[in-house]
Design a protein around this motif. Sequence first.
Motif, PDB file in Angstrom:
ATOM      1  N   TRP A  61       2.718  -2.845  11.485  1.00 41.15           N
ATOM      2  CA  TRP A  61       2.438  -2.017  10.308  1.00 41.15           C
ATOM      3  C   TRP A  61       3.693  -1.595   9.576  1.00 41.15           C
ATOM      4  O   TRP A  61       3.720  -0.563   8.922  1.00 41.15           O
ATOM      5  N   VAL A  62       4.736  -2.388   9.663  1.00 36.75           N
ATOM      6  CA  VAL A  62       6.003  -1.997   9.044  1.00 36.75           C
ATOM      7  C   VAL A  62       5.870  -1.966   7.518  1.00 36.75           C
ATOM      8  O   VAL A  62       6.462  -1.111   6.858  1.00 36.75           O
ATOM      9  N   PHE A  63       5.060  -2.851   6.955  1.00 39.14           N
ATOM     10  CA  PHE A  63       4.894  -2.853   5.504  1.00 39.14           C
ATOM     11  C   PHE A  63       4.049  -1.674   5.023  1.00 39.14           C
ATOM     12  O   PHE A  63       4.261  -1.170   3.920  1.00 39.14           O
ATOM     13  N   LEU A  64       3.114  -1.229   5.843  1.00 37.09           N
ATOM     14  CA  LEU A  64       2.362  -0.022   5.496  1.00 37.09           C
ATOM     15  C   LEU A  64       3.282   1.187   5.480  1.00 37.09           C
ATOM     16  O   LEU A  64       3.229   2.014   4.551  1.00 37.09           O
ATOM     17  N   GLY A  65       4.132   1.309   6.469  1.00 36.07           N
ATOM     18  CA  GLY A  65       5.079   2.426   6.510  1.00 36.07           C
ATOM     19  C   GLY A  65       6.052   2.392   5.356  1.00 36.07           C
ATOM     20  O   GLY A  65       6.338   3.416   4.729  1.00 36.07           O
ATOM     21  N   LEU A  66       6.555   1.202   5.042  1.00 33.28           N
ATOM     22  CA  LEU A  66       7.472   1.073   3.912  1.00 33.28           C
ATOM     23  C   LEU A  66       6.762   1.363   2.596  1.00 33.28           C
ATOM     24  O   LEU A  66       7.346   1.961   1.686  1.00 33.28           O
ATOM     25  N   GLY A  67       5.512   0.997   2.510  1.00 31.77           N
ATOM     26  CA  GLY A  67       4.723   1.323   1.318  1.00 31.77           C
ATOM     27  C   GLY A  67       4.535   2.818   1.148  1.00 31.77           C
ATOM     28  O   GLY A  67       4.566   3.334   0.027  1.00 31.77           O
ATOM     29  N   LEU A  68       4.327   3.534   2.246  1.00 31.04           N
ATOM     30  CA  LEU A  68       4.197   4.988   2.167  1.00 31.04           C
ATOM     31  C   LEU A  68       5.502   5.641   1.716  1.00 31.04           C
ATOM     32  O   LEU A  68       5.490   6.591   0.927  1.00 31.04           O
ATOM     33  N   VAL A  69       6.614   5.129   2.189  1.00 28.81           N
ATOM     34  CA  VAL A  69       7.911   5.671   1.771  1.00 28.81           C
ATOM     35  C   VAL A  69       8.130   5.421   0.284  1.00 28.81           C
ATOM     36  O   VAL A  69       8.545   6.321  -0.457  1.00 28.81           O
ATOM     37  N   LEU A  70       7.835   4.221  -0.169  1.00 27.47           N
ATOM     38  CA  LEU A  70       8.006   3.901  -1.582  1.00 27.47           C
ATOM     39  C   LEU A  70       7.037   4.691  -2.456  1.00 27.47           C
ATOM     40  O   LEU A  70       7.390   5.094  -3.568  1.00 27.47           O
TER      41      LEU A  70
END
Length: 110
Positions: A61-70
Amino acid sequence: MSYLAYVAGFGVAVAAFLWLRDLRIFYRTGLPGYRKAAYRGVLYTALALLGYFIASLTEDWVFLGLGLVLAALYLQGRVERERVWRNEGTIQRFFGSVERTKDMSTRKRP
């Protein structure tokens, strides 16, 4: 842990820096736009921190986490603020040699 977790960590640091910047400007000027930005900055920094934890704990889920940060950084930039700076340069603003436009730090705020 992927290298994208480090990118997410940097995003959390940027979100916290922007929140503290808004808080400092509100404390010095008392402008209502920066008050609202400082209040919302707490929520956006927490959202970015949640994204960092998701990105660093699981590789799936690294892209989900990065999406939340962005998303937190995007939402933090959308808050309406008053203009504080006139025509000063970046170096003058960084070193604090700029005249204050409106100082309400000694007065009582509502």
